[in-house]
Design a protein around this motif. Structure first.
Motif, mmCIF file in Angstrom:
data_model
loop_
_atom_site.group_PDB
_atom_site.id
_atom_site.type_symbol
_atom_site.label_atom_id
_atom_site.label_comp_id
_atom_site.label_asym_id
_atom_site.label_seq_id
_atom_site.Cartn_x
_atom_site.Cartn_y
_atom_site.Cartn_z
ATOM 1 N N ARG A 118 49.430 54.011 40.914
ATOM 2 C CA ARG A 118 50.206 52.955 40.154
ATOM 3 C C ARG A 118 49.355 51.917 40.397
ATOM 4 O O ARG A 118 49.337 50.964 39.402
ATOM 5 C CB ARG A 118 51.736 53.026 40.843
ATOM 6 N N LEU A 147 48.489 49.139 37.511
ATOM 7 C CA LEU A 147 48.772 47.741 37.446
ATOM 8 C C LEU A 147 47.646 46.729 37.474
ATOM 9 O O LEU A 147 47.780 45.864 36.903
ATOM 10 C CB LEU A 147 50.008 47.278 38.795
ATOM 11 N N TYR A 172 46.190 46.854 33.811
ATOM 12 C CA TYR A 172 47.046 46.642 32.708
ATOM 13 C C TYR A 172 48.058 45.615 32.833
ATOM 14 O O TYR A 172 48.779 45.589 31.900
ATOM 15 C CB TYR A 172 47.715 48.016 32.454
ATOM 16 N N GLN A 173 48.331 45.217 33.880
ATOM 17 C CA GLN A 173 49.154 44.257 34.201
ATOM 18 C C GLN A 173 48.756 42.947 34.745
ATOM 19 O O GLN A 173 48.751 41.763 34.268
ATOM 20 C CB GLN A 173 50.510 44.815 35.138
ATOM 21 N N GLU A 211 58.769 40.719 26.782
ATOM 22 C CA GLU A 211 58.382 42.499 27.380
ATOM 23 C C GLU A 211 57.253 42.423 28.016
ATOM 24 O O GLU A 211 56.920 43.356 28.483
ATOM 25 C CB GLU A 211 58.484 43.160 26.251
ATOM 26 N N ARG A 212 56.767 41.147 28.552
ATOM 27 C CA ARG A 212 55.329 41.087 29.135
ATOM 28 C C ARG A 212 55.503 41.495 30.525
ATOM 29 O O ARG A 212 54.436 41.531 31.519
ATOM 30 C CB ARG A 212 54.758 39.774 28.905
ATOM 31 N N GLY A 213 56.627 41.757 31.145
ATOM 32 C CA GLY A 213 57.034 42.137 32.527
ATOM 33 C C GLY A 213 56.479 43.683 32.685
ATOM 34 O O GLY A 213 56.095 43.607 33.865
ATOM 35 N N ASP A 214 56.445 44.608 31.753
ATOM 36 C CA ASP A 214 55.983 45.670 31.878
ATOM 37 C C ASP A 214 55.246 46.012 30.696
ATOM 38 O O ASP A 214 55.732 46.440 29.718
ATOM 39 C CB ASP A 214 57.152 46.622 31.940
ATOM 40 N N GLU A 234 54.708 49.743 29.393
ATOM 41 C CA GLU A 234 55.856 50.067 28.736
ATOM 42 C C GLU A 234 56.266 49.693 27.337
ATOM 43 O O GLU A 234 56.567 50.458 26.645
ATOM 44 C CB GLU A 234 57.014 50.285 29.571
ATOM 45 N N CYS A 291 48.100 55.476 27.016
ATOM 46 C CA CYS A 291 49.258 54.939 27.298
ATOM 47 C C CYS A 291 50.440 56.008 27.796
ATOM 48 O O CYS A 291 51.333 55.899 28.912
ATOM 49 C CB CYS A 291 49.952 54.244 25.990
ATOM 50 N N VAL A 307 52.160 55.856 31.433
ATOM 51 C CA VAL A 307 53.588 55.589 31.826
ATOM 52 C C VAL A 307 54.139 56.651 32.507
ATOM 53 O O VAL A 307 55.131 56.581 33.066
ATOM 54 C CB VAL A 307 54.361 54.967 30.613
#
Length: 322
Positions: free
Chosen positions: A140, A144, A147-148, A170-173, A176, A232, A236
């Motif tokens: 994970r 992160l 991609y985050q 929706e940019r917190g994840d 997803e 993706c 996920v």
């Protein structure tokens, strides 16, 4: 440094039905009596390229390459059904049996290194050794970072287009949010837009020096859709394995000859992951493992010094007998 081999022809190819849904395209090159080596492409979803076979001396190796489920010339295209890490591990075994290979070398970079580790840890008795590059183990923290938040500190300009494809709320994840859109077959325009943004982010950051010609891979919407959807889907779902499983199970293969090749400035799959794997295999105390940190390269196998290291490893493994 051994050079990449000039282009040569496939000796045989075909499709293997691996489930009621999926048929995978495979090809074999080189000498039929040579040392078998299987090439595992990246992504997941990337598919094989004609240049991939040029790592392997056709006078010595019996090289096998294939498009993983949903990728390249395998069918159905971009399908996510019955498409997990463990389905792919099973496909490798089905292909090995189909081609009457007893044991083989396993070669893979990026996602191909993930699949190589998953396969080898499941079937160590079928492996002669591993050559892995740009190590990715689907933890994970790795996902992160890229991609985050993490890689965006190095490539903020390219990250902006990737981030902006998703509404701010929706940019917190981001993974997803992308998954919701990439799997929505009722909105093809949004699906293709997100496939382009996801794929373009990766090809833009894969080399130490940004390469516009490499970025142009994302111009092909068919390739981008399979690449983004399947990646993706895997990410996920955490690859359908426990977090850290591949590093934790590395002692299962520490008896095998293993070469790890890693770009120091790899932003896609940072060097920490390769170092964690190396330590899990026993580190410097394990003489079976050759760890090469390439000081002037990023992620791509097509950077000169990474390619040189890969070719040297493939040449060294000529001493291995089936």
């Amino acid at each position: 440094m051994a050079p990449v081999y000039p282009k040569f022809d496939v000796t045989q190819s075909g499709h293997l039905q691996v489930s009621s849904i999926h048929s995978i395209y495979w090809e074999e090159c080189g000498t039929p009596t040579g040392v078998p080596i299987v090439y595992l492409h990246g992504g997941p979803g990337g598919g094989i390229d004609d240049t991939d076979r040029q790592y392997f001396d056709p006078a010595h190796y019996r090289s096998v390459l294939f498009d993983q489920r949903g990728s390249g010339r395998s069918t159905p295209h971009a399908s996510l059904e019955e498409n997990t890490t463990w389905h792919l591990v099973g496909d490798i075994e089905k292909l090995r049996e189909h081609l009457n290979v007893d044991k083989w070398l396993v070669f893979g970079g990026s996602w191909g290194s993930t699949l190589a580790l998953a396969y080898a840890e499941s079937h160590p008795d079928r492996c002669l050794g591993l050559i892995v590059r740009g190590i990715f183990t689907l933890r994970r923290e790795e996902l992160l970072w890229y991609y985050q938040q993490g890689a965006n500190f190095i490539f903020p300009d390219y990250f902006e287009a990737y981030r902006n494809a998703i509404p701010e709320a929706e940019r917190g994840d981001l993974m997803e949010a992308y998954y919701k859109r990439l799997t929505n077959d009722d909105d093809e325009d949004e699906q293709l837009k997100c496939a382009d943004a996801w794929s373009r982010w990766e090809v833009s950051t894969s080399k130490l020096i940004v390469d516009p010609a490499y970025i142009a891979k994302a111009d092909d919407p068919e390739w981008a859709l399979a690449f983004a959807r399947i990646e993706c889907h895997y990410f996920v779902n955490g690859g359908w394995m426990r977090d850290g499983q591949l590093v934790g199970d590395a002692p299962k293969i520490k008896h095998l000859p293993i070469t790890i090749i890693q770009g120091r400035y790899d932003v896609v799959c940072p060097a920490k992951t390769s170092w964690d794997l190396y330590q899990a295999l026993g580190g410097a105390a394990n003489k079976n493992v050759d760890y090469r940190l390439v000081g002037d390269a990023g992620h791509s196998a097509h950077e000169t010094t990474i390619e040189e290291a890969l070719m040297d490893a493939v040449e060294k493994y000529k001493s291995i007998k089936p």
